[in-house]
Scaffold this motif. Structure first.
Motif, PDB file in Angstrom:
ATOM      1  N   SER A   5      42.292  36.760  47.307  1.00 29.19           N
ATOM      2  CA  SER A   5      43.535  36.576  48.065  1.00 29.19           C
ATOM      3  C   SER A   5      43.698  37.652  49.127  1.00 29.19           C
ATOM      4  O   SER A   5      44.392  37.439  50.124  1.00 29.19           O
ATOM      5  CB  SER A   5      44.751  36.537  47.138  1.00 29.19           C
ATOM      6  N   ARG A  10      43.155  31.830  55.340  1.00 30.45           N
ATOM      7  CA  ARG A  10      44.138  30.835  54.903  1.00 30.45           C
ATOM      8  C   ARG A  10      44.288  29.676  55.889  1.00 30.45           C
ATOM      9  O   ARG A  10      44.627  28.577  55.490  1.00 30.45           O
ATOM     10  CB  ARG A  10      45.487  31.491  54.649  1.00 30.45           C
ATOM     11  N   THR A  80      39.175  30.771  42.778  1.00 28.43           N
ATOM     12  CA  THR A  80      40.623  30.855  42.853  1.00 28.43           C
ATOM     13  C   THR A  80      41.004  32.161  43.553  1.00 28.43           C
ATOM     14  O   THR A  80      40.204  33.107  43.573  1.00 28.43           O
ATOM     15  CB  THR A  80      41.256  30.808  41.451  1.00 28.43           C
ATOM     16  N   VAL A 103      40.675  27.422  45.836  1.00 31.35           N
ATOM     17  CA  VAL A 103      41.610  26.376  45.424  1.00 31.35           C
ATOM     18  C   VAL A 103      42.597  26.898  44.383  1.00 31.35           C
ATOM     19  O   VAL A 103      42.310  27.843  43.643  1.00 31.35           O
ATOM     20  CB  VAL A 103      40.873  25.147  44.843  1.00 31.35           C
ATOM     21  N   GLU A 104      43.751  26.252  44.375  1.00 35.08           N
ATOM     22  CA  GLU A 104      44.719  26.411  43.295  1.00 35.08           C
ATOM     23  C   GLU A 104      44.872  25.020  42.720  1.00 35.08           C
ATOM     24  O   GLU A 104      45.380  24.122  43.393  1.00 35.08           O
ATOM     25  CB  GLU A 104      46.038  26.967  43.823  1.00 35.08           C
ATOM     26  N   LYS A 107      44.014  21.957  45.042  1.00 36.52           N
ATOM     27  CA  LYS A 107      44.549  22.108  46.399  1.00 36.52           C
ATOM     28  C   LYS A 107      43.811  23.229  47.124  1.00 36.52           C
ATOM     29  O   LYS A 107      43.698  24.352  46.635  1.00 36.52           O
ATOM     30  CB  LYS A 107      46.040  22.420  46.358  1.00 36.52           C
ATOM     31  N   VAL A 109      43.400  26.159  49.417  1.00 25.18           N
ATOM     32  CA  VAL A 109      44.318  27.185  49.918  1.00 25.18           C
ATOM     33  C   VAL A 109      43.625  28.181  50.844  1.00 25.18           C
ATOM     34  O   VAL A 109      44.281  29.005  51.473  1.00 25.18           O
ATOM     35  CB  VAL A 109      45.034  27.934  48.777  1.00 25.18           C
ATOM     36  N   GLY A 110      42.294  28.107  50.939  1.00 26.15           N
ATOM     37  CA  GLY A 110      41.584  29.023  51.815  1.00 26.15           C
ATOM     38  C   GLY A 110      40.078  28.875  51.697  1.00 26.15           C
ATOM     39  O   GLY A 110      39.579  28.055  50.932  1.00 26.15           O
TER      40      GLY A 110
END
Length: 147
Positions: A5, A10, A80, A103-104, A107, A109-110
């Motif tokens: 993260s 993103r 993740t 993914v989350e 989905k 996410v980046g």
């Protein structure tokens, strides 16, 4: 511990399942990228690379109107956002991939590219090692596209 993260991109450019291979190629050229995740209703369903376009589309003489879902990779290696950068480097090295969808659930996410790992000084060695494994074939020869 640094996680994905902290370094992931993103603002991910993507294709939708309804796109055809011509549209994917135009997007790759326009965005100057070599891989595009394929999404349906925000969910990651595949990824298509410039190599997929050459091997699975052009070499098989498929028409430009061929749906991207016919040539994309369906079996994906993903991570993740809470995965450590070190774990991601190892995952990319073991699977010989340069781009890792983040993914989350399912989905998207980046994305994390090998170069994203390389810019983090404390992980230069892991990224360099991953790149060397990815850029060499089984005989130990470097691929001509390896940089």
């Amino acid at each position: 511990m640094q996680t994905l993260s902290d370094i992931l991109t993103r603002d991910v450019k993507s294709c939708i399942a309804e796109d055809n291979i011509y549209e994917a190629a135009v997007k790759m050229k326009s965005w100057d990228i070599g891989a595009i995740p394929v999404v349906s209703n925000g969910q990651l369903i595949g990824i298509v690379t410039d190599r997929d376009l050459v091997i699975r589309a052009m070499a098989e003489k498929r028409p430009n109107s061929t749906q991207i879902t016919e040539i994309m990779s369906h079996e994906l290696i993903t991570a993740t956002p809470d995965m450590s950068v070190d774990e991601a480097a190892q995952l990319m090295s073991q699977n010989q991939i340069r781009r890792l969808p983040i993914v989350e659930g399912s989905k998207l996410v980046g994305m994390c590219a090998l170069k994203d790992l390389a810019v983090r000084k404390s992980y230069d060695e892991e990224a360099e090692e991953a790149l060397s494994h990815i850029s060499e074939d089984k005989a130990g020869h470097q691929h001509p596209t390896a940089h």
